[in-house]
Design a protein around this motif. Structure first.
Motif, PDB file in Angstrom:
ATOM      1  N   LYS A   1      -5.067 -14.117   3.426  1.00 15.77           N
ATOM      2  CA  LYS A   1      -5.425 -12.733   3.715  1.00 15.77           C
ATOM      3  C   LYS A   1      -4.201 -11.825   3.649  1.00 15.77           C
ATOM      4  N   ILE A   2      -3.078 -12.328   4.127  1.00 17.88           N
ATOM      5  CA  ILE A   2      -1.845 -11.540   4.084  1.00 17.88           C
ATOM      6  C   ILE A   2      -1.428 -11.291   2.643  1.00 17.88           C
ATOM      7  N   LEU A   3      -1.548 -12.335   1.793  1.00 17.91           N
ATOM      8  CA  LEU A   3      -1.198 -12.194   0.382  1.00 17.91           C
ATOM      9  C   LEU A   3      -2.104 -11.191  -0.311  1.00 17.91           C
ATOM     10  N   ALA A   4      -3.421 -11.269  -0.007  1.00 15.52           N
ATOM     11  CA  ALA A   4      -4.377 -10.339  -0.613  1.00 15.52           C
ATOM     12  C   ALA A   4      -4.048  -8.905  -0.222  1.00 15.52           C
ATOM     13  N   ALA A   5      -3.706  -8.700   1.042  1.00 16.16           N
ATOM     14  CA  ALA A   5      -3.341  -7.362   1.507  1.00 16.16           C
ATOM     15  C   ALA A   5      -2.080  -6.875   0.822  1.00 16.16           C
ATOM     16  N   SER A   6      -1.144  -7.805   0.600  1.00 17.90           N
ATOM     17  CA  SER A   6       0.098  -7.445  -0.085  1.00 17.90           C
ATOM     18  C   SER A   6      -0.172  -7.012  -1.516  1.00 17.90           C
ATOM     19  N   ARG A   7      -1.086  -7.718  -2.183  1.00 18.56           N
ATOM     20  CA  ARG A   7      -1.421  -7.371  -3.569  1.00 18.56           C
ATOM     21  C   ARG A   7      -2.088  -6.006  -3.645  1.00 18.56           C
ATOM     22  N   ARG A   8      -2.968  -5.720  -2.660  1.00 20.53           N
ATOM     23  CA  ARG A   8      -3.616  -4.409  -2.638  1.00 20.53           C
ATOM     24  C   ARG A   8      -2.583  -3.303  -2.431  1.00 20.53           C
ATOM     25  N   ALA A   9      -1.597  -3.583  -1.576  1.00 16.59           N
ATOM     26  CA  ALA A   9      -0.543  -2.595  -1.328  1.00 16.59           C
ATOM     27  C   ALA A   9       0.283  -2.366  -2.586  1.00 16.59           C
ATOM     28  N   GLU A  10       0.539  -3.447  -3.337  1.00 19.61           N
ATOM     29  CA  GLU A  10       1.300  -3.313  -4.581  1.00 19.61           C
ATOM     30  C   GLU A  10       0.538  -2.461  -5.586  1.00 19.61           C
ATOM     31  N   ALA A  11      -0.789  -2.691  -5.664  1.00 21.55           N
ATOM     32  CA  ALA A  11      -1.611  -1.922  -6.592  1.00 21.55           C
ATOM     33  C   ALA A  11      -1.614  -0.444  -6.214  1.00 21.55           C
ATOM     34  N   GLN A  12      -1.656  -0.174  -4.913  1.00 23.07           N
ATOM     35  CA  GLN A  12      -1.643   1.215  -4.455  1.00 23.07           C
ATOM     36  C   GLN A  12      -0.293   1.876  -4.748  1.00 23.07           C
ATOM     37  N   THR A  13       0.789   1.119  -4.544  1.00 24.87           N
ATOM     38  CA  THR A  13       2.128   1.642  -4.831  1.00 24.87           C
ATOM     39  C   THR A  13       2.266   1.985  -6.304  1.00 24.87           C
ATOM     40  N   PHE A  14       1.739   1.111  -7.156  1.00 23.15           N
ATOM     41  CA  PHE A  14       1.796   1.370  -8.596  1.00 23.15           C
ATOM     42  C   PHE A  14       0.990   2.612  -8.943  1.00 23.15           C
ATOM     43  N   ALA A  15      -0.201   2.725  -8.356  1.00 17.94           N
ATOM     44  CA  ALA A  15      -1.043   3.895  -8.626  1.00 17.94           C
ATOM     45  C   ALA A  15      -0.340   5.171  -8.189  1.00 17.94           C
ATOM     46  N   GLU A  16       0.291   5.147  -7.021  1.00 13.13           N
ATOM     47  CA  GLU A  16       0.985   6.335  -6.522  1.00 13.13           C
ATOM     48  C   GLU A  16       2.145   6.731  -7.428  1.00 13.13           C
ATOM     49  N   SER A  17       2.780   5.730  -8.061  1.00 14.81           N
ATOM     50  CA  SER A  17       3.889   6.040  -8.969  1.00 14.81           C
ATOM     51  C   SER A  17       3.408   6.792 -10.202  1.00 14.81           C
ATOM     52  N   LEU A  18       2.079   6.742 -10.461  1.00 15.55           N
ATOM     53  CA  LEU A  18       1.507   7.421 -11.625  1.00 15.55           C
ATOM     54  C   LEU A  18       0.779   8.711 -11.257  1.00 15.55           C
ATOM     55  N   ARG A  19       0.729   9.034  -9.969  1.00 15.21           N
ATOM     56  CA  ARG A  19      -0.050  10.196  -9.536  1.00 15.21           C
ATOM     57  C   ARG A  19       0.386  11.465 -10.267  1.00 15.21           C
ATOM     58  N   GLY A  20       1.690  11.686 -10.355  1.00 15.93           N
ATOM     59  CA  GLY A  20       2.191  12.904 -10.983  1.00 15.93           C
ATOM     60  C   GLY A  20       1.768  13.051 -12.428  1.00 15.93           C
ATOM     61  N   ILE A  21       1.926  11.985 -13.221  1.00 21.02           N
ATOM     62  CA  ILE A  21       1.612  12.064 -14.647  1.00 21.02           C
ATOM     63  C   ILE A  21       0.105  12.171 -14.863  1.00 21.02           C
ATOM     64  N   ILE A  22      -0.700  11.532 -13.998  1.00 16.82           N
ATOM     65  CA  ILE A  22      -2.158  11.608 -14.132  1.00 16.82           C
ATOM     66  C   ILE A  22      -2.656  12.998 -13.742  1.00 16.82           C
ATOM     67  N   GLU A  23      -2.120  13.547 -12.658  1.00 14.27           N
ATOM     68  CA  GLU A  23      -2.511  14.908 -12.274  1.00 14.27           C
ATOM     69  C   GLU A  23      -2.115  15.904 -13.360  1.00 14.27           C
ATOM     70  N   GLU A  24      -0.958  15.671 -13.968  1.00 17.53           N
ATOM     71  CA  GLU A  24      -0.515  16.526 -15.078  1.00 17.53           C
ATOM     72  C   GLU A  24      -1.501  16.455 -16.234  1.00 17.53           C
ATOM     73  N   ALA A  25      -1.963  15.232 -16.533  1.00 18.17           N
ATOM     74  CA  ALA A  25      -2.910  15.043 -17.630  1.00 18.17           C
ATOM     75  C   ALA A  25      -4.232  15.755 -17.344  1.00 18.17           C
ATOM     76  N   ILE A  26      -4.725  15.626 -16.100  1.00 16.74           N
ATOM     77  CA  ILE A  26      -5.986  16.270 -15.726  1.00 16.74           C
ATOM     78  C   ILE A  26      -5.855  17.788 -15.788  1.00 16.74           C
ATOM     79  N   ASP A  27      -4.745  18.311 -15.261  1.00 17.82           N
ATOM     80  CA  ASP A  27      -4.519  19.758 -15.259  1.00 17.82           C
ATOM     81  C   ASP A  27      -4.343  20.312 -16.671  1.00 17.82           C
ATOM     82  N   SER A  28      -3.921  19.431 -17.598  1.00 24.45           N
ATOM     83  CA  SER A  28      -3.715  19.869 -18.978  1.00 24.45           C
ATOM     84  C   SER A  28      -5.008  19.899 -19.790  1.00 24.45           C
ATOM     85  N   GLY A  29      -6.125  19.534 -19.140  1.00 22.09           N
ATOM     86  CA  GLY A  29      -7.415  19.612 -19.811  1.00 22.09           C
ATOM     87  C   GLY A  29      -7.918  18.316 -20.393  1.00 22.09           C
TER      88      GLY A  29
END
Length: 228
Positions: free
Chosen positions: A147-175
């Motif tokens: 369970k601890i490992l699974a939670a760690s993997r979910r946290a890693e996935a969230q960290t990766f997603a957050e690292s892309l937030r800026g570029i994805i928001e830029e893409a959405i705002d660009s139409g």
């Protein structure tokens, strides 16, 4: 003047929290850049195991090197990967990189060093497997940290997603209205998925949903559904 993007890696959360190993790598990077008269453009730190092939911070470092025509700099080759395939793939990607502990190494030498590092990793894995088997034979219950490992993997996935937030928001705002548009935008900007692959509509959707974002097309679909 050559620009460098430094990639530092430690293997455990404890090392990441307490800075163990980071300062030594940082000092090796600093000395190398001073020696060659280069410029440190950025520094990226990742907490991950050497066996893992899904390192989001490394992928972001490589993407930045591509965008800004910089050189990926690591303190030691074993901080990059204990995998011949991984190092070979990086070499084939076209991104220039150098190890501060062996800056004169050519591609063949880097691959040979990776062979020895991979052998060392396999030996460690074999000893660990034998120790676990011995523990199981003594009646020790294994797998309690799942369970601890699974939670760690979910946290890693969230960290990766957050690292892309800026570029994805830029893409959405660009139409860019559709998931396919977002994927194309990420690929155009040299961003990779956690697995180091090109983006598709499906992989883009997962990250967008994790971030709680919606494209114009997704909003329209939701509005149509609500109207029913």
């Amino acid at each position: 003047m050559t620009s460098f993007v430094a990639y530092l890696r430690v293997s455990t959360d404890r090392q990441g929290a307490f800075g163990l190993g980071i300062e030594a790598q940082r000092e090796a990077v600093r000395r190398y850049i001073k020696t060659v008269g280069g410029h440190l453009l950025a520094e990226h730190v990742e907490v991950e195991t050497g066996r893992s092939a899904t390192r989001p911070i490394l992928l972001q470092s490589i993407a930045q090197c591509r965008r800004e025509k910089a050189v990926l700099l690591i303190a030691r080759l074993d901080r990059l990967a204990r995998s011949v395939t991984f190092v070979s793939s990086l070499i084939d990607s076209g991104v220039e990189f150098v190890a501060a502990d062996n800056p004169a190494a050519n591609k063949v030498m880097l691959q040979m060093l990776a062979v020895f590092a991979e052998y060392e990793r396999d030996q460690i894995a074999a000893r660990t497997k034998a120790a676990l088997a011995a523990a199981k034979a003594r009646g020790v219950v294994l797998g309690q940290n799942g369970k601890i490992l699974a939670a760690s993997r979910r946290a890693e996935a969230q960290t990766f997603a957050e690292s892309l937030r800026g570029i994805i928001e830029e893409a959405i705002d660009s139409g860019n209205a559709t998931l396919k548009d977002i994927a194309a935008h990420l690929n155009m900007k040299s961003y990779c998925t956690r697995e180091g692959q090109q983006w598709t509509a499906q992989t883009a959707q997962k990250v967008i949903q994790r971030l709680g974002l919606r494209t114009a097309a997704m909003k329209q679909n939701q509005e149509a559904t609500d109207a029913l």
